[in-house]
Design an enzyme around this catalytic site. Structure first.
Site, PDB file in Angstrom:
ATOM      1  N   HIS A  98      87.252  86.238  35.509  1.00 47.40           N
ATOM      2  CA  HIS A  98      88.022  86.344  34.269  1.00 47.40           C
ATOM      3  C   HIS A  98      87.712  85.189  33.315  1.00 47.40           C
ATOM      4  CE1 HIS A  98      90.196  89.404  36.414  1.00 47.40           C
ATOM      5  NE2 HIS A  98      90.641  88.542  37.301  1.00 47.40           N
TER       6      HIS A  98
ATOM      7  N   HIS B  96      90.956  94.022  36.321  1.00 41.43           N
ATOM      8  CA  HIS B  96      90.062  94.245  37.452  1.00 41.43           C
ATOM      9  C   HIS B  96      89.564  95.682  37.452  1.00 41.43           C
ATOM     10  CE1 HIS B  96      93.211  91.306  38.548  1.00 41.43           C
ATOM     11  NE2 HIS B  96      92.214  90.627  39.040  1.00 41.43           N
TER      12      HIS B  96
END
Lengths: 330, 330
Positions: free
Chosen positions: A56, A218
Site C-alpha cells: 500500500h 487488497h
C-alpha cells in the site's frame, strides 16, 4: 509477471533496504521490519505507531517522520505485521508519554495489534489504540468484520501526528484520531485487478471494459460491476456513496487517491470532477490532496476520502510534516 | 480501455482544472494551458520555464513553485506545447532578469521552443535555452535527433531553480543548468507498454515475460528485448549502461524513477539493487530520490539517472523547494 523484483520472498526486505539507502533521516531495521524516525523517542511527546500489510506504499512507511508517524511496521504483502514488531516499535518510540496504535480494520491487524498492546504494556508502555474503518462500500469483507480501513488512515496519521508533535497528551491524541476517523468516509473504484508477487497473476478477474465499484485496497469485492464509466460518472457515483453515508455539516479535506497504476494526469482530471460534484452538492472543500498515497500494488483505480474538519483539525492538517511521502511547512 | 477519463479530447484541460482546485498556490490558466507560480514574476530573479507533452506527470507542472520552475507549459499527451504558450509563460514570469527555457530534446519541443524564443525576444524578454539530452540508450529515436531528454530534467529544473531563487543572473543559471545536464546520464526499462488516451490500446507490443531495455518515456524503442530479468540483473544492466557512457569522478545524485505503473514497493526494492551495484562499482552516492517523477502514463518500468555533483550543485539540490511533487526545506 511484470514485476521489478528478485523473488517474491524478499520483496519486503528488499524494499526496506532501498528505503534505508534513500532516507538517512529514518532508522530502518530490515531484520525486525521497522521504520522509525531517527530522533525517536522524542521527549515529551506521544509516539504514533501504525502498520499493516505491505503493498500500500507510501502507506505507512512513507508517513514516518516529524509531524506524522513515529514508526511503521510493514508486514508481508497484504499480510498483517506480527505483534512482536508492533511491540518493539512501541518500545522504540515511547518517551514515557505513551504510544497510540493506529490500526486499519482488518481482522489480522486488529488481532495482532491487540496482542501487541498486551506485550507492550507488559514492558511498561502506556498504550491506546484507534481503529480506522472509513470505507462505506461494504460491511464485512474478505479480511474484515465491519468496515475496511482505507484512505482515512492518511488523515488520522497526519492529524494525530501533528497533535502528538505539538505535545498533546495520549488521551487527547487518541481522541483526535478517533474524531478524524469518525469524520471520514471513503469509497474506491478498480479499473483493473491487482497482482501480488506471491501469486504472479491477478487476484481477481476484471474484464477490460468493466470497473468494480466499492473495491477494497487488497482487491476485495465491492458493491457491483458495471461497464466502463466516464470520470464524471465515477465521481458522481463515488461522492454520492460517501455523502449518503455521512453528509458533512462543515468543510472537508478531500483525498483523491490513486490505487497505484492510474496516471497522475488522470487523477487530476478525476479531481476536477470530484470538485464539481462536491460544489453541486453544496459541500465546502477546505483542502485537497491528489496522488498515490494508499495504494494496492499495480491496481488501476482511485478512491475518494472526505474528512470533515473543524478549526482545530484543519490547523493540525496544515501543521508542518516531514516524511518521505508527505511534506510541507517548515 | 482502463482509463479514468471523460473523453480523450479533454484529458489535459480536465487535469489542469483538477490541478487548479488542488493547488491554490499555483495560477493555472486552463484556456492557455499554463501552470505558473502565483507570486510570479519574482523581483530580482530569473524565470524558469519548461514544458512538453503531457503524460509525464508530475513533470513539469508538479515542479512549479519556489525553488524550481516558474512556469510549465503542458502540451497534449505526448505532443509538444505550442510556441505561443511558451512565449506567454516567459512574459508572465519575467521580472526583467530574463528567462531560461529548459527543453527536453524532442524534435517538436526543440522547434517550438526555438520559435518561442523569437516571439518572447520580440516582446523584450531576454531568453536563454538549455537542452536536456541525458538518455544514453540510443542516439536518434522516434521523436528525437540525438539523445532523448528524460530523468535529468528533474535535476536540471531543481538545481537551476535553486540558483534562480537565490538571485543568480541569467548567464549563471544557464551555465548551471548546462552543467547539470552534462553531468547527468539516464537509462530506462519498460516492463509493459504505454496506452495513450487517444489510441486506447498499447502503442507498442511487449509480450508478458519480456522487457525492453533502453525504452524512452513515450514508449520509443530501446536497445533490445530480453526475457524478464530480476531486479538485481536489471540494476546491473542499467547502471552499467550509464557508467559506460560517463564514469563519474565524484559523488552523484541518484534518481530511481518509476514509469508510472510500477508500485513504490518495487521501486524501493530496485533502489536497493541500484545502490548495491553503485557501491560495487565504487560510485559514491550523495543523495537518492525514489518515486514516480518522470513517467509515461500507465507504463510499468523504471529508469535510473545519475548526476555528478560538486559542492555547489549539491548545496543547490539541498536548497528548499516547494512544489506539488517535490518539497523539502523551509
Amino acid at each position: 509477471m511484470r514485476m521489478l523484483i528478485n523473488v517474491p520472498e524478499t520483496v519486503v526486505a528488499d524494499a526496506l533496504r532501498g528505503m534505508a539507502a534513500a532516507h538517512p533521516e529514518l532508522t530502518v531495521d530490515v531484520e525486525n521490519r521497522l521504520i522509525i524516525r531517527r530522533d525517536a523517542p522524542v521527549a515529551g511527546t506521544v509516539g504514533l505507531v501504525s502498520g499493516g500489510g505491505s503493498g500500500h506504499e507510501p502507506l505507512h512507511g512513507g508517513f514516518v517522520g516529524p509531524g506524522m508517524l513515529s514508526a511503521a511496521c510493514p508486514g508481508e504483502v497484504f499480510t498483517s505485521p506480527v505483534p512482536d514488531q508492533m511491540a518493539r516499535a512501541a518500545a522504540a518510540v515511547d518517551s514515557g508519554e505513551g504510544v497510540l496504535f493506529i490500526v486499519k480494520n482488518y481482522t489480522g491487524d486488529v488481532l495482532n495489534f491487540d496482542m501487541a498492546v498486551e506485550l507492550a504494556e507488559d514492558e511498561g508502555v502506556r498504550l491506546a489504540k484507534v481503529l480506522v474503518n472509513d470505507d462505506v462500500a461494504v460491511t464485512d469483507s474478505l479480511f474484515t468484520a465491519g468496515r475496511r480501513g482505507t484512505g482515512a488512515t492518511l488523515f488520522v496519521e497526519k492529524i494525530a501526528g501533528a497533535a502528538a508533535e505539538a505535545g498533546a497528551p495520549l488521551e487527547r491524541v487518541e481522541a483526535i484520531a478517533r474524531q478524524v476517523n469518525e469524520s471520514s468516509r471513503s469509497f474506491g473504484v478498480a479499473l483493473s485487478a491487482v497482482t501480488t508477487p506471491a501469486k504472479g497473476t491477478p487476484t481477481f478477474d476484471l474484464p477490460a471494459g468493466e470497473l468494480e465499484l466499492g473495491i477494497g485496497i487488497h482487491g476485495e469485492p465491492g458493491r457491483e460491476r458495471r461497464p466502463m464509466m466516464t470520470s464524471r460518472e465515477i465521481a458522481d457515483f463515488v461522492v454520492n456513496a460517501v455523502l449518503e453515508d455521512r453528509r458533512p455539516s462543515g468543510p472537508v479535506l478531500v483525498l483523491v487517491n490513486g490505487m497505484g497504476a492510474t496516471p497522475l494526469l488522470e487523477l487530476y482530471g478525476f479531481n476536477a470532477e470530484v470538485q464539481r460534484t462536491l460544489t453541486e452538492r453544496g459541500v465546502a472543500v477546505a483542502r485537497t490532496l491528489v496522488g498515490n498515497y494508499v495504494t494496492s500494488l499495480d491496481m488501476a483505480g482511485c478512491s475518494v476520502t472526505l474528512c470533515q474538519v473543524d478549526e482545530e483539525l484543519l490547523r493540525l492538517w496544515d501543521a508542518p510534516v516531514q516524511t518521505a511521502a508527505l511534506r510541507w511547512g517548515r
